[in-house]
Write a protein that holds these residues in place. Structure first.
Motif, PDB file in Angstrom:
ATOM      1  N   ARG B 261      -9.262   3.781  -0.697  1.00 17.31           N
ATOM      2  CA  ARG B 261      -8.082   3.118  -0.152  1.00 17.31           C
ATOM      3  C   ARG B 261      -7.532   2.112  -1.154  1.00 17.31           C
ATOM      4  O   ARG B 261      -8.277   1.551  -1.960  1.00 17.31           O
ATOM      5  CB  ARG B 261      -8.453   2.377   1.142  1.00 17.31           C
ATOM      6  N   ALA B 262      -6.216   1.887  -1.074  1.00 20.17           N
ATOM      7  CA  ALA B 262      -5.575   1.014  -2.049  1.00 20.17           C
ATOM      8  C   ALA B 262      -6.068  -0.423  -1.930  1.00 20.17           C
ATOM      9  O   ALA B 262      -6.134  -1.150  -2.921  1.00 20.17           O
ATOM     10  CB  ALA B 262      -4.069   1.071  -1.867  1.00 20.17           C
ATOM     11  N   GLU B 263      -6.453  -0.831  -0.714  1.00 21.90           N
ATOM     12  CA  GLU B 263      -6.877  -2.222  -0.509  1.00 21.90           C
ATOM     13  C   GLU B 263      -8.080  -2.559  -1.385  1.00 21.90           C
ATOM     14  O   GLU B 263      -8.209  -3.662  -1.897  1.00 21.90           O
ATOM     15  CB  GLU B 263      -7.228  -2.482   0.959  1.00 21.90           C
ATOM     16  N   ALA B 264      -8.972  -1.553  -1.521  1.00 26.40           N
ATOM     17  CA  ALA B 264     -10.178  -1.795  -2.308  1.00 26.40           C
ATOM     18  C   ALA B 264      -9.833  -1.996  -3.779  1.00 26.40           C
ATOM     19  O   ALA B 264     -10.537  -2.692  -4.505  1.00 26.40           O
ATOM     20  CB  ALA B 264     -11.146  -0.630  -2.129  1.00 26.40           C
ATOM     21  N   ALA B 266      -6.969  -3.327  -4.805  1.00 26.20           N
ATOM     22  CA  ALA B 266      -6.106  -4.491  -4.969  1.00 26.20           C
ATOM     23  C   ALA B 266      -6.854  -5.684  -5.549  1.00 26.20           C
ATOM     24  O   ALA B 266      -6.349  -6.379  -6.429  1.00 26.20           O
ATOM     25  CB  ALA B 266      -5.487  -4.852  -3.619  1.00 26.20           C
ATOM     26  N   PHE B 267      -8.077  -5.894  -5.061  1.00 25.76           N
ATOM     27  CA  PHE B 267      -8.839  -7.050  -5.506  1.00 25.76           C
ATOM     28  C   PHE B 267      -9.158  -6.953  -6.993  1.00 25.76           C
ATOM     29  O   PHE B 267      -8.972  -7.900  -7.764  1.00 25.76           O
ATOM     30  CB  PHE B 267     -10.123  -7.164  -4.686  1.00 25.76           C
ATOM     31  N   ARG B 270      -6.153  -7.526  -9.230  1.00 28.21           N
ATOM     32  CA  ARG B 270      -5.811  -8.929  -9.409  1.00 28.21           C
ATOM     33  C   ARG B 270      -6.613  -9.543 -10.555  1.00 28.21           C
ATOM     34  O   ARG B 270      -6.081 -10.230 -11.414  1.00 28.21           O
ATOM     35  CB  ARG B 270      -6.078  -9.669  -8.084  1.00 28.21           C
ATOM     36  N   ASP B 327       0.368  -6.423  -7.945  1.00 30.75           N
ATOM     37  CA  ASP B 327       1.141  -5.759  -6.886  1.00 30.75           C
ATOM     38  C   ASP B 327       1.494  -4.343  -7.298  1.00 30.75           C
ATOM     39  O   ASP B 327       1.353  -3.401  -6.517  1.00 30.75           O
ATOM     40  CB  ASP B 327       2.447  -6.520  -6.627  1.00 30.75           C
ATOM     41  N   ARG B 330      -1.397  -2.002  -7.222  1.00 32.16           N
ATOM     42  CA  ARG B 330      -1.755  -1.656  -5.848  1.00 32.16           C
ATOM     43  C   ARG B 330      -0.765  -0.631  -5.294  1.00 32.16           C
ATOM     44  O   ARG B 330      -1.152   0.352  -4.676  1.00 32.16           O
ATOM     45  CB  ARG B 330      -1.763  -2.907  -4.968  1.00 32.16           C
ATOM     46  N   TRP B 331       0.539  -0.876  -5.529  1.00 36.80           N
ATOM     47  CA  TRP B 331       1.555   0.056  -5.028  1.00 36.80           C
ATOM     48  C   TRP B 331       1.322   1.459  -5.592  1.00 36.80           C
ATOM     49  O   TRP B 331       1.419   2.450  -4.889  1.00 36.80           O
ATOM     50  CB  TRP B 331       2.959  -0.412  -5.440  1.00 36.80           C
ATOM     51  N   ASP B 334      -1.702   3.088  -4.125  1.00 37.06           N
ATOM     52  CA  ASP B 334      -1.382   3.380  -2.732  1.00 37.06           C
ATOM     53  C   ASP B 334      -0.514   4.639  -2.647  1.00 37.06           C
ATOM     54  O   ASP B 334      -0.757   5.533  -1.837  1.00 37.06           O
ATOM     55  CB  ASP B 334      -0.651   2.173  -2.137  1.00 37.06           C
ATOM     56  N   ARG B 382       0.131 -17.075   1.353  1.00 35.74           N
ATOM     57  CA  ARG B 382      -1.000 -16.289   1.865  1.00 35.74           C
ATOM     58  C   ARG B 382      -1.631 -16.962   3.075  1.00 35.74           C
ATOM     59  O   ARG B 382      -1.956 -16.318   4.064  1.00 35.74           O
ATOM     60  CB  ARG B 382      -2.046 -16.110   0.765  1.00 35.74           C
TER      61      ARG B 382
END
Lengths: 259, 541
Positions: B261-264, B266-267, B270, B327, B330-331, B334, B382
């Motif tokens: 998943r993209a969330e994983a 994202a961190f 960053r 960002d 992540r995009w 995703d 945030r």
């Protein structure tokens, strides 16, 4: 390469003062003692180095709310964000008169009691300073965790106990939110209002005696007398300090127990 | 990159109203649609524009102009995800497609144009490929422009028709731009103020600026003037002197276990983005393009080149640049992971690489001057988003100046969802200047009770104190009792100051007499008398 036409070779006095003020800020190395938020000049006697980042303050006394706002005023002017939580009836105009930049204040109200610790955790992560009113009830165990988190994140926590009309008055003042874990404790007692007579005049300023103590304070204890608020709503030091105040509590009138 | 001055021949693909299309509406949808961010319209479709819904309007104002307006929340991640198939379709023509922003991408035509038989043929192919990128559903509305330099190509694309690409022949960019109004550059020029100045000086088209002597423009209008002037003469305004990308600044990291998943991702993105910005910062550079490469366990690779424009780059703050890079990574991941089955990878992302595509000298701040506040706004955004989830969006509010006579009327609270907290706001509290006769002067009470707390104000004989119709107190107040608290003696008082306001409105009409008292405990109260009873309006705590 550089456009030097607009720059005069030797700085004027005002420029030199501005440069001198800028110098400590642009130094690449910051010592722990220098990690502070600025405070208003009137509070310089109490906190000459500024408000230490990560510190937890418990403020009590009849002028506690004004003092807490005044503490954070200069920091908000300098760009820090301030959160206000659990302080219903926040006096915005008074806060602006004390110097708070209202564009950098976020209010969280109401907070369901079940999510208070979580909510405060999020505030500590995101904001440079958090002002906690009496309505933000922090359970003992999470108070310690909260203070530790604030220390790690460099967030200043200011917890206010409001004795007036918050039932219980002074007995509860000692055990307000975070009082046990606070690095600094301030007792701010009003010593009298000026400007008001018997049926004439209008409220002018109020003199308060501030007593600041804490383990992170060199000398452990500091005292100061302030106009809080002054006649125009701002903070000002009292010009001629009462010498005998040192070492003694400001006189506090007894609470009347019966009607 | 070509030599100094001359612009790179570029093909730009533009999807008009992309924010609306990405939200799931067809380009020619007859229903009016507006995409809203922080209570402001950021994009509209043709039907909404026909009803005078303009970008930048408040949500309420837009709904007022067009009552059946459909409101969609803005989501940059959705825009980028939806754009991925278009980029993938164009990537079949040339390997290096630069995503300028979701909805706009471009690539250099030198190679592909020769291969496909000229700019015109390439443009037709690109338009067909992009329009048919989304296999399900109707063709996308795609505009294609070819010109010298990415910006001119983009402007050419805005002039192109659907299925009719606009090709500006080499060397004629200046002639193409000359009749265009200066306002067309508003979104691109580094300092838009200069456009206003020119308009007031009577220069309305790009050609008129280009006709001025170069030295005079630079001397009077600085870098922004030079930027427009170079553009108007058909030169590349972006890079006067392309900086070489230094070696060894590419950053990469493995994901273990691979991310489905993209969330994983994202961190990690960053952290990598911060490292990339750091490394480039060591060379005194900042990147204007970043290449994001994702690998999977099965050896599949997904590479995209993103242009970094907009506020993140303009602010020059390393933290916001890193956030912008993260960002985009992540995009991209995703879009890849949630794309159509034909292009979706067969395994999780196991490695992420960030490489600078092109760089420029860093103009940014190097340190947070005022005590490390760089990025403070971003942290607050945030935290605010998190708090809205915890206590509800209506319980997280910021102040807005309103004005009024009573304590607490001067400032209203609006939910943070309705304002953009990340940009500097002005709460212009011109208390002294605003005409509110009858307002009590400073100092103001620090606790304002809303609603006011019922109180009893008694005279020396224990009778309630009355305020006469002429606004006078006959018997001075002696004690104040608030709810169940013990009574307090009054040591000083003044007033009453009557206020009679909003008599034109039966519900809001208020007749109130205000009294300031100081009690024997040194507490100052603001008391109000209305409808025959006393109230504590505020406390000077």
């Amino acid at each position: 390469m550089f456009d030097t036409r607009g720059v005069s070779p030797s700085p004027t006095r005002a420029e030199a003062a501005a440069l001198a003020e800028l110098d400590p800020r642009v130094r690449p190395l910051t010592l722990a003692a220098e990690r502070t938020l600025p405070v208003l000049p009137a509070l310089g006697a109490l906190l000459p180095a500024g408000l230490p980042r990560g510190a937890t303050l418990a403020v009590s006394g009849s002028a506690g709310r004004s003092f807490a706002v005044a503490l954070l005023a200069a920091a908000s002017r300098a760009g820090s964000w301030v959160a206000v939580v659990g302080a219903p009836g926040f006096g915005w105009r008074a806060a602006a008169e004390l110097g708070l930049d209202l564009a950098r204040v976020v209010v969280v109200d109401p907070v369901p009691p079940a999510v208070v610790p979580e909510c405060l955790g999020a505030l500590v992560d995101g904001f440079d300073a958090v002002l906690l009113g009496a309505e933000a009830r922090v359970p003992g165990a999470s108070a310690r965790r909260l203070a530790a988190r604030a220390r790690e994140r460099g967030t200043v926590l200011v917890a206010v106990v409001e004795p007036w009309f918050s039932s219980g008055t002074r007995e509860r003042a000692a055990q307000g939110p975070l009082a046990d874990v606070a690095d600094l404790r301030a007792l701010v007692e009003g010593e009298g209002w000026g400007g008001l007579g018997s049926g004439f005049g209008r409220l002018g300023g109020r003199q308060v005696a501030v007593e600041l103590e804490g383990r992170r304070l060199p000398g452990r204890r500091r005292q100061s007398r302030l106009w809080l608020p002054g006649p125009e709503g701002a903070v000002a030091p009292v010009e001629a300090p009462h010498l005998e105040v040192l070492g003694r509590h400001a006189p506090t009138p007894p609470v009347r127990s019966t009607a | 990159m070509s030599g100094a001055g001359t612009a790179v021949r570029t093909l730009a693909v533009l999807c008009p109203d992309w924010e609306v299309v990405a939200a799931g509406f067809e380009a020619a949808d007859p229903r009016p649609v507006a995409v809203v961010r922080a209570n402001r319209v950021v994009a509209t479709n043709a039907a909404a524009r026909a009803d005078d819904v303009v970008v930048g309007a408040r949500r309420r104002e837009a709904q007022g102009r067009c009552p059946d307006l459909l409101i969609v929340a803005h989501d940059p991640a959705r825009d980028a995800r939806a754009f991925e198939p278009v980029v993938a379709a164009l990537a079949t023509l040339t390997p290096r497609v630069e995503i300028t922003e979701p909805g706009v991408c471009s690539f250099a035509t030198r190679g592909p144009s020769r291969y496909f038989g000229g700019d015109e043929a390439l443009a037709q192919r690109a338009a067909a490929a992009a329009a048919g990128a989304v296999s399900a559903g109707p063709d996308l509305d795609v505009r294609v422009g070819v010109a010298d330099g990415p910006l001119v190509a983009r402007l050419a694309a805005t002039r192109a028709g659907r299925g009719r690409p606009r090709v500006v022949p080499p060397g004629t960019a200046a002639a193409f731009l000359a009749p265009a109004p200066l306002a067309a550059l508003a979104a691109f020029v580094p300092d838009p103020d200069v456009l206003d100045t020119w308009e007031r000086l009577g220069l309305t088209t790009i050609g008129e600026v280009g006709a001025l002597p170069s030295g005079a423009v630079v001397a009077r209008f600085g870098p922004a003037g030079q930027w427009v002037h170079r553009l108007a003469r058909g030169l590349d305004p972006q890079l006067l002197r392309p900086e070489p990308v230094p070696p060894d600044v590419t950053v990469a990291a493995d994901l273990d276990p691979p991310a489905e998943r993209a969330e994983a991702v994202a961190f990690l993105a960053r952290t990598l983005a911060e490292e990339l910005v750091d490394r480039l910062g060591g060379w005194g550079l900042a990147c204007t393009q970043v290449v994001v490469i994702a690998h999977t366990e099965h050896g599949e690779t997904h590479e995209r080149c993103w242009r970094l424009d907009g506020p993140a780059r303009a602010s020059g703050a390393p933290r916001s640049l890193a956030a912008a890079i993260a960002d985009r990574a992540r995009w991209q991941v995703d879009g890849w992971l949630s794309g159509p089955a034909a292009t979706r990878p067969t395994a999780g992302v196991s490695r992420l690489v960030l490489a600078p595509g092109s760089v420029e000298p860093a103009r940014g701040r190097q340190l947070g001057f005022w005590g490390g506040e760089a990025g403070a706004g971003e942290r607050v955004v945030r935290a605010v988003a998190r708090l809205e989830g915890l206590v509800g969006p209506d319980a997280v509010r910021v102040a807005e100046a309103r004005g009024g006579r009573r304590s607490g009327d001067e400032v209203g609270l609006v939910p943070t969802a309705a304002v953009d907290v990340s940009v500097a706001r002005e709460v212009a509290l011109t208390f002294g200047a605003a005409p509110w006769p009858g307002r009590l002067p400073a100092p103001s009470p620090s606790v304002v009770h809303r609603p006011a707390r019922p109180a009893e104000v008694l005279d020396a004989e224990g009778r309630s104190v009355e305020v006469t119709g002429r606004g006078e107190v006959r018997r001075p107040p002696h004690t104040v009792r608030v709810e169940a608290d013990p009574p307090h003696d009054v040591v000083a008082w003044a007033g009453p100051w009557p206020v009679d306001q909003r008599w034109w409105d039966a519900e809001a009409h208020e007749r109130r007499a205000r009294l300031q008292v100081v009690t024997d405990q040194g507490v100052a109260l603001l008391l109000g008398r209305a409808d025959g009873s006393w109230w504590v309006d505020a406390v000077y705590a």
